[in-house]
Design a protein around this motif. Structure first.
Motif, short mmCIF file in Angstrom:
data_model
loop_
_atom_site.label_atom_id
_atom_site.label_comp_id
_atom_site.label_asym_id
_atom_site.label_seq_id
_atom_site.Cartn_x
_atom_site.Cartn_y
_atom_site.Cartn_z
N UNK A 235 123.13 27.68 57.35
CA UNK A 235 124.41 27.50 57.29
C UNK A 235 125.44 28.50 57.20
N UNK A 236 126.36 28.70 58.02
CA UNK A 236 127.19 29.64 57.87
C UNK A 236 128.43 29.19 58.78
N UNK A 237 129.61 29.85 58.52
CA UNK A 237 130.88 29.73 59.45
C UNK A 237 130.52 30.04 60.61
N UNK A 238 131.51 29.30 61.80
CA UNK A 238 131.21 29.62 63.19
C UNK A 238 131.67 31.18 63.30
N UNK A 239 132.88 31.55 62.44
CA UNK A 239 133.24 32.93 62.37
C UNK A 239 132.29 33.77 62.16
N UNK A 240 131.52 33.74 61.09
CA UNK A 240 130.59 34.46 60.48
C UNK A 240 129.34 34.71 61.54
N UNK A 241 129.05 33.60 62.22
CA UNK A 241 127.93 33.74 63.23
C UNK A 241 128.16 34.35 64.37
N UNK A 242 129.96 33.94 64.71
CA UNK A 242 129.88 34.86 66.22
C UNK A 242 130.25 36.30 65.71
N UNK A 243 130.60 36.75 64.65
CA UNK A 243 130.97 38.08 64.17
C UNK A 243 129.74 38.76 63.71
N UNK A 244 128.47 38.21 63.72
CA UNK A 244 127.28 38.71 63.15
C UNK A 244 126.76 39.87 64.23
N UNK A 246 124.59 39.21 66.38
CA UNK A 246 123.29 39.08 66.95
C UNK A 246 123.01 37.58 67.10
N UNK A 247 122.02 37.38 67.80
CA UNK A 247 121.70 35.71 68.15
C UNK A 247 121.44 34.94 66.88
N UNK A 248 121.61 33.92 66.77
CA UNK A 248 121.31 32.96 65.67
C UNK A 248 119.87 32.87 65.14
N UNK A 249 118.80 33.10 65.99
CA UNK A 249 117.42 33.33 65.33
C UNK A 249 117.25 34.76 64.33
N UNK A 250 118.01 35.52 65.04
CA UNK A 250 117.74 36.89 64.42
C UNK A 250 118.78 36.87 63.32
N UNK A 251 119.91 36.15 63.25
CA UNK A 251 120.77 36.04 61.92
C UNK A 251 119.95 35.25 60.86
N UNK A 252 119.31 34.26 61.44
CA UNK A 252 118.55 33.34 60.30
C UNK A 252 117.21 34.48 59.55
N UNK A 253 116.76 35.23 60.39
CA UNK A 253 115.64 36.00 59.79
C UNK A 253 116.21 37.12 58.94
N UNK A 254 117.45 37.55 59.43
CA UNK A 254 117.98 38.85 58.42
C UNK A 254 118.42 38.25 57.02
N UNK A 255 118.99 37.01 57.21
CA UNK A 255 119.65 36.20 55.97
C UNK A 255 118.34 35.99 55.04
#
Length: 416
Positions: A235-244, A246-255
């Motif tokens: 779970x992250x803020x919409x702003x963090x997700x947008x500014x990352x 990368x896609x959400x699956x990639x963000x998930x793995x990176x985190x």
């Protein structure tokens, strides 16, 4: 099963939605002898997220006669929570620290859990129609008197009732027509999740716990569901997700790679599903009730998933709404008074949870600070230790006080 018996067009209560909020409301009202129609858009069983329950809902499960069935289905018993949060590193709590009467809740497969509760509503006498899409309310002289709905492959038809309950979740089928929605701007979050097998389980006193780990920018859940399967979400803020970038699956793995503990717990796990995602944007409707209608569960409000309040809040609201509607059906002159009380107590509960979630999102504090803030919210007279108040609040057990009674000063007698 999409139909049940001879479905009429006149009822005491129509419930829109067959999830935990709607099925609980319907079951409790049918148990009191009222004629209830449930209109559910989907065919059960169906997938849903929100698998970690807290002990605040156990009393409602008891009232519905479902606790033994939950045990028989083999759902994982959840005795508390384990966290990596704040300045104290890894720590945890047990539900018994808040209220010994309820030593555990459950981690559930929502498809099975929701089907169980809806099936119980049927057993108690509610008429259930699945694959029934509600098109809108019927309003006469400012009062909701029924709904228009359409069965899959069928023609649009009407059903009428003294009271209509919107338990349609974030679709807010009545709320969209009858009130506004107020977003909690600082809690506009996004969740992305998947399922894994073979992850390292928590053991000993932590066995069955939800595991929550904070990382910069957000947090993970790790929930044992069944047969070695864990639900894992970020779970992250919409702003963090947008500014990352990368896609959400990639963000998930990176985190996951940034975690101190979860990455090791998943080191030998196999991902067994694709990624799913949802907007966890907290909100509350501008009104929760009106002439002939009432909102429960996510149709009324949604609170950030940090403390797994969703199903419990839905079922507590259902129990309160059922008590209130029972009173109103017996004495219509009390409708305004009863639902003003319902709305006020519901908002008090919501405000406590939202205020605590906001405070808890400051991950730079220690346990004692979180405990003391919980005490300030629900026990300003300091009758208990701060840690007990903390567990009471995040277990949903402060609802055991008269916060959800339809009348001040006591509970409403059951139907005779």
């Amino acid at each position: 099963m999409s139909d049940q018996g001879s479905v009429k067009s006149e009822y005491d209560v129509i419930v829109i939605g067959g999830g935990p909020a709607g099925a609980s409301t319907a079951g409790l009202l049918a148990q009191r002898g009222h004629r209830v129609l449930v209109l559910e858009r989907e065919q059960f069983p169906r997938y849903h997220i929100g698998e970690s329950l807290i002990t605040g809902c156990v009393g409602v499960l008891d009232e519905l006669g479902l606790r033994e069935r939950l045990d028989a289905l083999g759902f994982v018993k959840k005795f508390g929570g384990s966290l990596v949060w704040g300045r104290d590193g890894r720590w945890g709590f047990k539900f018994t620290e808040g209220e010994p009467e309820f030593p555990h809740a459950y981690n559930v497969r929502r498809a099975d859990f929701d089907a169980l509760v809806l099936g119980r509503a049927r057993e108690l006498g509610a008429h259930v129609r699945e694959e029934a899409a509600v098109k809108g309310p019927i309003v006469e002289d400012g009062r909701v008197v029924g709904v228009r709905y359409k069965l899959r492959g069928g023609e649009e038809t009407e059903a009428r009732a003294t009271m209509v309950v919107d338990a349609s979740g974030q679709a807010r089928l009545l709320g969209r027509h009858l009130t506004t929605v107020e977003w909690t701007e600082d809690l506009r979050n996004v969740a992305v999740w998947a399922y894994f097998q073979g992850g390292e389980p928590l053991t000993g006193d932590e066995s069955g716990n939800i595991f929550i780990e904070h990382v910069p920018g957000g947090w993970f859940w790790y929930i044992p569901i069944y047969d070695g399967t864990h639900s894992v979400g970020y779970v992250t803020s919409a702003a963090e997700a947008t500014g990352a970038g990368q896609g959400l699956p990639e963000l998930f793995q990176a985190k996951i790679a940034e975690t101190a503990h979860l990455k090791d717990m998943l080191a030998n796990a196999v991902q067994t599903s694709g990624h799913r995602n949802a907007r966890d944007w907290s909100y509350a409707c501008g009104r929760l009730s009106g002439p002939g209608w009432v909102l429960v569960g996510d149709a009324a409000a949604f609170v950030d998933p940090l403390f797994s309040t969703g199903v419990t809040l839905a079922m507590l609201a259902a129990a309160a709404a059922a008590k209130g509607i029972d009173v109103v059906l017996k004495d219509p002159s009390r409708e305004t008074d009863v639902f003003e009380r319902y709305e006020a107590s519901y908002r008090d509960f919501l405000e406590n949870i939202v205020s605590f979630v906001r405070f808890f999102y400051d991950a730079g504090l220690n346990q004692e600070a979180y405990h003391q803030y919980a005490q300030a919210l629900i026990d300003p007279g300091k009758l208990f230790f701060p840690r007990k108040d903390f567990v009471t609040l995040i277990s949903g057990l402060n609802s055991l006080q008269p916060i959800f009674d339809p009348e001040p000063g006591g509970s409403v007698p059951a139907a005779t």
